[in-house]
Write an enzyme that holds these catalytic residues in place. Sequence first.
Site, PDB file in Angstrom:
ATOM      1  N   CYS A  83       5.708  71.822  -0.015  1.00 12.80           N
ATOM      2  CA  CYS A  83       7.046  71.203  -0.147  1.00 12.80           C
ATOM      3  C   CYS A  83       6.952  69.859  -0.871  1.00 12.80           C
ATOM      4  O   CYS A  83       7.681  68.927  -0.523  1.00 12.80           O
ATOM      5  CB  CYS A  83       7.734  71.037   1.207  1.00 12.80           C
ATOM      6  SG  CYS A  83       7.993  72.580   2.063  1.00 12.80           S
ATOM      7  N   HIS A 118       7.698  64.615   0.946  1.00 16.70           N
ATOM      8  CA  HIS A 118       8.056  66.003   1.279  1.00 16.70           C
ATOM      9  C   HIS A 118       9.466  66.222   0.733  1.00 16.70           C
ATOM     10  O   HIS A 118      10.269  65.285   0.677  1.00 16.70           O
ATOM     11  CB  HIS A 118       8.045  66.126   2.812  1.00 16.70           C
ATOM     12  CG  HIS A 118       8.225  67.515   3.329  1.00 16.70           C
ATOM     13  ND1 HIS A 118       9.451  68.113   3.402  1.00 16.70           N
ATOM     14  CD2 HIS A 118       7.332  68.406   3.825  1.00 16.70           C
ATOM     15  CE1 HIS A 118       9.308  69.319   3.921  1.00 16.70           C
ATOM     16  NE2 HIS A 118       8.025  69.523   4.191  1.00 16.70           N
ATOM     17  N   GLN A 154       4.639  63.412   9.835  1.00 17.24           N
ATOM     18  CA  GLN A 154       3.185  63.602   9.926  1.00 17.24           C
ATOM     19  C   GLN A 154       2.495  62.417  10.588  1.00 17.24           C
ATOM     20  O   GLN A 154       1.276  62.409  10.708  1.00 17.24           O
ATOM     21  CB  GLN A 154       2.584  63.803   8.526  1.00 17.24           C
ATOM     22  CG  GLN A 154       3.020  65.062   7.823  1.00 17.24           C
ATOM     23  CD  GLN A 154       2.517  66.337   8.484  1.00 17.24           C
ATOM     24  OE1 GLN A 154       1.635  66.319   9.346  1.00 17.24           O
ATOM     25  NE2 GLN A 154       3.097  67.453   8.101  1.00 17.24           N
ATOM     26  N   ASP A 204       9.995  58.628   6.892  1.00 16.30           N
ATOM     27  CA  ASP A 204       9.736  59.986   7.363  1.00 16.30           C
ATOM     28  C   ASP A 204       8.405  59.940   8.112  1.00 16.30           C
ATOM     29  O   ASP A 204       7.346  59.783   7.501  1.00 16.30           O
ATOM     30  CB  ASP A 204       9.666  60.915   6.143  1.00 16.30           C
ATOM     31  CG  ASP A 204       9.163  62.299   6.493  1.00 16.30           C
ATOM     32  OD1 ASP A 204       8.900  62.567   7.674  1.00 16.30           O
ATOM     33  OD2 ASP A 204       9.023  63.122   5.565  1.00 16.30           O
ATOM     34  N   LYS A 221       5.736  69.362  15.519  1.00 16.92           N
ATOM     35  CA  LYS A 221       4.445  68.906  14.983  1.00 16.92           C
ATOM     36  C   LYS A 221       3.677  68.084  16.024  1.00 16.92           C
ATOM     37  O   LYS A 221       2.541  67.695  15.786  1.00 16.92           O
ATOM     38  CB  LYS A 221       4.661  68.092  13.707  1.00 16.92           C
ATOM     39  CG  LYS A 221       5.154  68.950  12.530  1.00 16.92           C
ATOM     40  CD  LYS A 221       5.152  68.198  11.248  1.00 16.92           C
ATOM     41  CE  LYS A 221       6.055  68.811  10.207  1.00 16.92           C
ATOM     42  NZ  LYS A 221       5.487  69.998   9.550  1.00 16.92           N
TER      43      LYS A 221
HETATM   44  C1  PLP Z   1       6.065  64.712   5.766  1.00 17.65           C
HETATM   45  C2  PLP Z   1       7.058  65.722   6.255  1.00 17.65           C
HETATM   46  N1  PLP Z   1       8.343  65.401   6.282  1.00 17.65           N
HETATM   47  C3  PLP Z   1       9.284  66.241   6.722  1.00 17.65           C
HETATM   48  C4  PLP Z   1       8.946  67.506   7.132  1.00 17.65           C
HETATM   49  C5  PLP Z   1      10.024  68.415   7.596  1.00 17.65           C
HETATM   50  O1  PLP Z   1       9.860  68.694   8.943  1.00 17.65           O
HETATM   51  P1  PLP Z   1      10.761  69.850   9.614  1.00 17.65           P
HETATM   52  O2  PLP Z   1      10.423  71.106   8.859  1.00 17.65           O
HETATM   53  O3  PLP Z   1      10.270  69.882  11.008  1.00 17.65           O
HETATM   54  O4  PLP Z   1      12.157  69.441   9.462  1.00 17.65           O
HETATM   55  C6  PLP Z   1       7.621  67.916   7.107  1.00 17.65           C
HETATM   56  C7  PLP Z   1       7.238  69.272   7.510  1.00 17.65           C
HETATM   57  O5  PLP Z   1       6.249  69.796   7.083  1.00 17.65           O
HETATM   58  C8  PLP Z   1       6.645  66.991   6.668  1.00 17.65           C
HETATM   59  O6  PLP Z   1       5.357  67.317   6.630  1.00 17.65           O
END
Ligand code: PLP
Length: 436
Positions: A382, A139, A220, A217, A243
């Site tokens: 993203c 992401h 998900q 990260d 999430k």
């Molecule tokens: C894999 C992953 N990392 C990071 C994020 C970023 O999360 P946030 O928008 O809650 O900061 C997302 C959000 O869609 C994501 O899917």
Amino acid sequence: MSDRAAAAVEAAIAGEAKLDAHKLRRDFPIFQQRFHGKPLAYLDSAVSAQKPRQVLDALREFYETSYTNVHRGVYLLAERATERFEGSREQVRAFINAASTREIVFTRSATEALNLVAYAWGLDNLGPGDLVVATELEHHSNFVPWQQIAKRSGATFRPIPVDGSGELQLDALDAIAKQGRVKVVANNLVSNALGTINPVEQLAAWAHQQGAIMVVDAAQAAPHRRIDVQQLGCDFLAFSSHKLCGPTGVGVLWGRAELLERMSPFNFGGEMIRKVTVEETSWNELPYKFEAGTPPIGEAVAMGAAIDYLTAIGIEAIGEHEHTLTAYTLERLADVPGVHVFGPPAGRRAGIVSFDVKGVHPHDVAQILDFEGVAIRAGHHCCQPLMTRLGVAATNRASFYLYTIPEEIGRLVEGLHKVNTTFGVGRVRGESGVRG
Ligand SMILES: Cc1ncc(COP(=O)(O)O)c(C=O)c1O
């Protein structure tokens, strides 16, 4: 679909599975509404999960009975607010099996948590000759901060490539290691774009052999799989409350205490200091050194309620339920003309299915589905470097959670047949199924 998977779908339809999604749906007020005159088939939980009444009630109850700022007042109400806020930190600690609450930093989001590590660790520890290794599957929030901090510090940024089905090409690691000193490896545990489950433990072991830190990260992953930071062997891990059925505005950074101790603060201001004089400032103890200003108090408390909610259902049962739905979706989509699915087979993916419909822009697909009350995501998720690698600008994405029911996948499939009728996509043999 195997006999076992077919039996699981049947059990889910009959409400006999370990997790009764039909019953759980009643906890979510959003499903009482109709959209375009139809019940909501919310197949976009990867973007954000819906909120159960238990979490909404906890937020309201906290504000009504226990709210003021934390770590400041000596009066009873202030002590109560602080206790509830710190209680949530302990819930997060237990949720990811961290060794201590000192390692749990509340942030605004996963994005802020990852930026915190990139800035606070990266700017002090990276320089020319160093390699920052992310993946093509990241992401943007675990890609761009590392790319930018590498640029600022003079380090080199190298993504691990993925193959045509979105799986990491770990055989590229040796060649990468020859290009410099690997100092950081950054990877998501589950890809938001393709649902790929990544071999993070293996990457962490490789990172440590190189003398690098491993940044995970888990945005998900944490809502759907049991996270044990000690077992993963990583050094930092980030996720967001929204999430996992909690409110927006709060996220978590877990970091190894010995690394957090040595890092400079990310933000300066109130609460993160020990002593301030005109000449100098010293820092508060962990984790407060990284929590400048008023934190997201009510949000953190309600995130604790969300963790309780998920734990009572059982995180393994949630993951199993989504796995069944994913296998079912792949099976059903294989019969829809013109549909191509991206990503690995069901066994190596979480509850996320990305696809396109031949000759139809993903936004058009999503719009037609919306008229049917089916909410899916269309876009680059993203993950522009991944889209470039797959040779597309965007995909459609259906994603599932504990409240997703097989009937909604049936509605998705019916909607895709309507897309085909609208755009005149005919059945062409051999054009449906999983594509690499
Ligand atoms: C894999 C992953 N990392 C990071 C994020 C970023 O999360 P946030 O928008 O809650 O900061 C997302 C959000 O869609 C994501 O899917």
